[in-house]
Design a protein around this motif. Structure first.
Motif, mmCIF file in Angstrom:
data_model
loop_
_atom_site.group_PDB
_atom_site.id
_atom_site.type_symbol
_atom_site.label_atom_id
_atom_site.label_comp_id
_atom_site.label_asym_id
_atom_site.label_seq_id
_atom_site.Cartn_x
_atom_site.Cartn_y
_atom_site.Cartn_z
ATOM 1 N N LYS A 1 34.975 17.352 19.291
ATOM 2 C CA LYS A 1 35.916 17.658 18.199
ATOM 3 C C LYS A 1 36.502 16.371 17.655
ATOM 4 O O LYS A 1 36.789 15.448 18.413
ATOM 5 C CB LYS A 1 37.053 18.549 18.704
ATOM 6 N N THR A 2 36.703 16.319 16.343
ATOM 7 C CA THR A 2 37.311 15.155 15.711
ATOM 8 C C THR A 2 38.807 15.387 15.523
ATOM 9 O O THR A 2 39.315 16.481 15.765
ATOM 10 C CB THR A 2 36.686 14.872 14.338
ATOM 11 N N VAL A 3 39.484 14.345 15.072
ATOM 12 C CA VAL A 3 40.929 14.405 14.840
ATOM 13 C C VAL A 3 41.307 15.545 13.901
ATOM 14 O O VAL A 3 42.296 16.233 14.106
ATOM 15 C CB VAL A 3 41.411 13.049 14.256
ATOM 16 N N HIS A 4 40.492 15.789 12.888
ATOM 17 C CA HIS A 4 40.793 16.813 11.890
ATOM 18 C C HIS A 4 40.174 18.172 12.198
ATOM 19 O O HIS A 4 40.117 19.036 11.337
ATOM 20 C CB HIS A 4 40.353 16.345 10.503
ATOM 21 N N GLY A 5 39.684 18.373 13.429
ATOM 22 C CA GLY A 5 39.181 19.680 13.834
ATOM 23 C C GLY A 5 37.720 19.943 13.529
ATOM 24 O O GLY A 5 37.237 21.048 13.759
ATOM 25 N N TRP A 6 36.988 18.957 13.036
ATOM 26 C CA TRP A 6 35.557 19.120 12.813
ATOM 27 C C TRP A 6 34.835 19.025 14.150
ATOM 28 O O TRP A 6 35.241 18.297 15.038
ATOM 29 C CB TRP A 6 35.038 18.028 11.879
ATOM 30 N N GLU A 7 33.719 19.762 14.284
ATOM 31 C CA GLU A 7 32.903 19.708 15.494
ATOM 32 C C GLU A 7 31.646 18.898 15.217
ATOM 33 O O GLU A 7 31.022 19.057 14.173
ATOM 34 C CB GLU A 7 32.504 21.108 15.942
ATOM 35 N N ILE A 8 31.280 18.041 16.170
ATOM 36 C CA ILE A 8 30.038 17.272 16.075
ATOM 37 C C ILE A 8 29.091 17.820 17.127
ATOM 38 O O ILE A 8 29.401 17.816 18.315
ATOM 39 C CB ILE A 8 30.296 15.777 16.295
ATOM 40 N N ILE A 9 27.945 18.306 16.677
ATOM 41 C CA ILE A 9 26.927 18.881 17.553
ATOM 42 C C ILE A 9 25.697 17.983 17.452
ATOM 43 O O ILE A 9 25.238 17.678 16.357
ATOM 44 C CB ILE A 9 26.594 20.323 17.122
ATOM 45 N N SER A 10 25.175 17.559 18.593
ATOM 46 C CA SER A 10 24.109 16.567 18.606
ATOM 47 C C SER A 10 22.935 17.032 19.455
ATOM 48 O O SER A 10 23.128 17.695 20.476
ATOM 49 C CB SER A 10 24.668 15.255 19.165
ATOM 50 N N SER A 11 21.717 16.641 19.041
ATOM 51 C CA SER A 11 20.524 16.994 19.808
ATOM 52 C C SER A 11 20.376 16.133 21.065
ATOM 53 O O SER A 11 19.622 16.475 21.962
ATOM 54 C CB SER A 11 19.270 16.860 18.936
ATOM 55 N N LEU A 12 21.074 14.999 21.128
ATOM 56 C CA LEU A 12 21.107 14.140 22.313
ATOM 57 C C LEU A 12 22.559 13.877 22.680
ATOM 58 O O LEU A 12 23.458 14.068 21.859
ATOM 59 C CB LEU A 12 20.400 12.801 22.031
ATOM 60 N N ASP A 13 22.809 13.412 23.897
ATOM 61 C CA ASP A 13 24.167 13.039 24.295
ATOM 62 C C ASP A 13 24.624 11.857 23.451
ATOM 63 O O ASP A 13 23.848 10.922 23.215
ATOM 64 C CB ASP A 13 24.204 12.656 25.772
ATOM 65 N N VAL A 14 25.858 11.918 22.984
ATOM 66 C CA VAL A 14 26.386 10.867 22.117
ATOM 67 C C VAL A 14 27.749 10.394 22.601
ATOM 68 O O VAL A 14 28.432 11.084 23.346
ATOM 69 C CB VAL A 14 26.517 11.334 20.643
ATOM 70 N N ARG A 15 28.112 9.203 22.159
ATOM 71 C CA ARG A 15 29.462 8.674 22.312
ATOM 72 C C ARG A 15 30.096 8.722 20.933
ATOM 73 O O ARG A 15 29.491 8.302 19.950
ATOM 74 C CB ARG A 15 29.435 7.240 22.829
ATOM 75 N N VAL A 16 31.304 9.242 20.862
ATOM 76 C CA VAL A 16 32.020 9.371 19.592
ATOM 77 C C VAL A 16 33.295 8.539 19.678
ATOM 78 O O VAL A 16 34.108 8.743 20.578
ATOM 79 C CB VAL A 16 32.359 10.849 19.289
ATOM 80 N N TYR A 17 33.428 7.613 18.754
ATOM 81 C CA TYR A 17 34.619 6.778 18.660
ATOM 82 C C TYR A 17 35.314 7.146 17.357
ATOM 83 O O TYR A 17 34.675 7.205 16.305
ATOM 84 C CB TYR A 17 34.248 5.295 18.648
ATOM 85 N N GLN A 18 36.634 7.393 17.427
ATOM 86 C CA GLN A 18 37.338 7.784 16.212
ATOM 87 C C GLN A 18 38.709 7.147 16.150
ATOM 88 O O GLN A 18 39.294 6.802 17.164
ATOM 89 C CB GLN A 18 37.433 9.294 16.096
ATOM 90 N N ASP A 19 39.188 6.993 14.922
ATOM 91 C CA ASP A 19 40.541 6.488 14.739
ATOM 92 C C ASP A 19 41.427 7.621 14.232
ATOM 93 O O ASP A 19 40.940 8.721 13.937
ATOM 94 C CB ASP A 19 40.565 5.278 13.789
ATOM 95 N N GLU A 20 42.723 7.385 14.147
ATOM 96 C CA GLU A 20 43.669 8.430 13.749
ATOM 97 C C GLU A 20 43.514 8.861 12.292
ATOM 98 O O GLU A 20 43.911 9.953 11.929
ATOM 99 C CB GLU A 20 45.094 7.950 13.998
ATOM 100 N N ALA A 21 42.927 8.013 11.465
ATOM 101 C CA ALA A 21 42.757 8.338 10.051
ATOM 102 C C ALA A 21 41.560 9.242 9.786
ATOM 103 O O ALA A 21 41.404 9.775 8.696
ATOM 104 C CB ALA A 21 42.614 7.052 9.243
ATOM 105 N N GLY A 22 40.675 9.422 10.775
ATOM 106 C CA GLY A 22 39.519 10.296 10.597
ATOM 107 C C GLY A 22 38.197 9.572 10.533
ATOM 108 O O GLY A 22 37.160 10.189 10.331
ATOM 109 N N GLY A 23 38.195 8.245 10.707
ATOM 110 C CA GLY A 23 36.938 7.509 10.755
ATOM 111 C C GLY A 23 36.258 7.713 12.099
ATOM 112 O O GLY A 23 36.902 7.671 13.148
ATOM 113 N N VAL A 24 34.947 7.971 12.062
ATOM 114 C CA VAL A 24 34.204 8.273 13.285
ATOM 115 C C VAL A 24 32.914 7.452 13.320
ATOM 116 O O VAL A 24 32.208 7.362 12.311
ATOM 117 C CB VAL A 24 33.875 9.783 13.360
ATOM 118 N N ALA A 25 32.618 6.872 14.478
ATOM 119 C CA ALA A 25 31.344 6.201 14.742
ATOM 120 C C ALA A 25 30.647 6.971 15.854
ATOM 121 O O ALA A 25 31.252 7.283 16.880
ATOM 122 C CB ALA A 25 31.566 4.757 15.155
ATOM 123 N N ILE A 26 29.362 7.293 15.650
ATOM 124 C CA ILE A 26 28.605 8.098 16.604
ATOM 125 C C ILE A 26 27.373 7.314 17.034
ATOM 126 O O ILE A 26 26.582 6.875 16.200
ATOM 127 C CB ILE A 26 28.181 9.443 15.977
#
Length: 95
Positions: A3-28
């Motif tokens: 889940k992201t800061v704004h409630g979005w879900e990230i679903i991935s076909s492989l295991d991932v690392r998700v880095y996010q900031d408070e403004a909503g920027g995400v690196a996967i």
């Protein structure tokens, strides 16, 4: 699924690392330490929208749905984790 800061879900076909900031920027990134330097998928989320900032060459497809889900299908052949059977190619002898 993450889940992201704004409630979005990230679903991935492989295991991932998700880095996010408070403004909503995400690196996967695919969760592989021994793969070397990866190019991340960069997304910007807000309450109602997703902006794709950068795509990784390792991502096969990204689907963004209206129910706040982002699905990432990775090119698993780079990681040796084939999820589908590969077809065999056979040499045919010619007369």
């Amino acid at each position: 699924m993450k889940k992201t800061v704004h409630g979005w879900e990230i679903i991935s076909s492989l295991d991932v690392r998700v880095y996010q900031d408070e403004a909503g920027g995400v690196a996967i990134l695919v969760d592989k330490d021994d793969f070397g330097d990866q190019v991340p998928v960069l997304l910007d989320f807000d309450g109602e929208a997703v902006e794709v900032k950068s795509l990784s060459h390792l991502a096969r497809s990204i689907q963004i749905s209206t129910d706040k889900k982002v699905r990432i299908n990775w090119r698993d052949e780079y990681f040796g984790e084939r999820t589908q059977a590969m077809e065999s190619i056979m040499d045919v002898e010619r007369d």
